[in-house]
Design a protein around this motif. Sequence first.
Motif, PDB file in Angstrom:
ATOM      1  N   ASP A 284      -2.794  13.442 -34.418  1.00 26.88           N
ATOM      2  CA  ASP A 284      -1.676  13.721 -33.531  1.00 26.88           C
ATOM      3  C   ASP A 284      -0.570  12.691 -33.749  1.00 26.88           C
ATOM      4  N   SER A 288      -3.819   9.722 -32.527  1.00 21.20           N
ATOM      5  CA  SER A 288      -5.110  10.230 -32.048  1.00 21.20           C
ATOM      6  C   SER A 288      -5.764  11.068 -33.141  1.00 21.20           C
ATOM      7  N   LEU A 290      -8.300  13.823 -34.164  1.00 19.41           N
ATOM      8  CA  LEU A 290      -8.834  14.988 -33.461  1.00 19.41           C
ATOM      9  C   LEU A 290      -9.704  15.844 -34.374  1.00 19.41           C
ATOM     10  N   TYR A 295      -6.847  20.733 -30.518  1.00 20.08           N
ATOM     11  CA  TYR A 295      -6.922  19.610 -29.596  1.00 20.08           C
ATOM     12  C   TYR A 295      -5.548  19.033 -29.287  1.00 20.08           C
ATOM     13  N   ARG A 302     -10.682  13.255 -25.979  1.00 20.84           N
ATOM     14  CA  ARG A 302     -10.384  13.305 -27.410  1.00 20.84           C
ATOM     15  C   ARG A 302     -11.424  12.446 -28.102  1.00 20.84           C
ATOM     16  N   LYS A 306      -8.510   6.671 -31.861  1.00 20.05           N
ATOM     17  CA  LYS A 306      -7.123   6.551 -32.310  1.00 20.05           C
ATOM     18  C   LYS A 306      -7.045   5.661 -33.553  1.00 20.05           C
TER      19      LYS A 306
END
Length: 353
Positions: A284, A288, A290, A295, A302, A306
């Motif tokens: 993301d 993040s 995923l 998601y 999650r 990260k």
Amino acid sequence: MSGTGSESNRYARRHQYRFLKFYIPFFLLKKRKLTPKKILNALHCYLAYFLRLKKSAPTPLMINFELWNECNESCVYCRTGQGDIYDQNPGNPGGFMPKGQMPRALYEEILNEVKDRLFLSVPYINGEPLIYRPLAEIIAFSTKNRVATMIATNGILLDEKRSGELIAAGLDFIKIHVSGFTQPVHRIEHRRGDIETVKKNIETFVRLNQKQGNPTTVLIDYILYEHNRHELELMRKFSERLGTFFNVRPGDPRGMEQVERPQGNLSPPLDLACDWLWKVLSIDWDGSVLPCCDYAVWSGDRPYGKYKPGETSLRQIWNGGKVQSMRLIHKTTGRRNIGICSRCIRTGIAFKW
């Protein structure tokens, strides 16, 4: 045309772009972006999924990157008229997802870590990639490192300047999605869309691409509904005239048609493990990590954590404890015990809807 029965099912089954799965490897081999190490890594991913192993290959074979989740069309099922992104988690009714941009340096950091084994980079998840200003630079960076790239776009910003930049940067695949051949029909889904501009831009891209020997594969992707079925053949003939690939896939009729999204032949058994967990990652805009692109529009847990440059390793996350735990859940109970997975109607690696 009724759209029920075998004909509707025939179109519905075509959402996985199967022909691209066979075409892509040969195309990348020709462009010298496919190496023995990448082929072995991809085979390792498939074998790990087949055997349902806790650990997969050293890296995923494909990564989706959310460069910026902003969009300039506000499709009915995806966003409000003001552009707010619907949270698809039914546990948060009326909720919206936060917006943001991925720093170019973050993309390059991640790519540098996996470039020797990564089969494909997809710098697109939920936003319109052409809005992201350094997109051409990101494509060029990927090309320099012999990593193939693929984007999906609504085509509004695909003017002559942007088309030339993407082709020169070495973009391998571009998908332009449309939902009609005329403006009144196309705008039923794409609130801010302009199909005449999109068609003109496709023609421009194809013209520039042909001048360079067709280094970019072009796909026109027709999102099929009952309200636009009568214009399908018009767009198909447009594609044939330009010599592009053409695909038909079912759309999400929420807010447009008084029917449920087709489930029947699209919904996998709940006990079927999802192969994305062994083959693909999504990153993301905020780093993040995923399990899949869905998601990015689903609030809540999650599970992968990260990515932080200089602090974390994507390879460690990829085969780390949280990922292994999710693979074990899918191996033993399938999709049924994870909310987002139990509602998913996809199998196999393909473009996001």
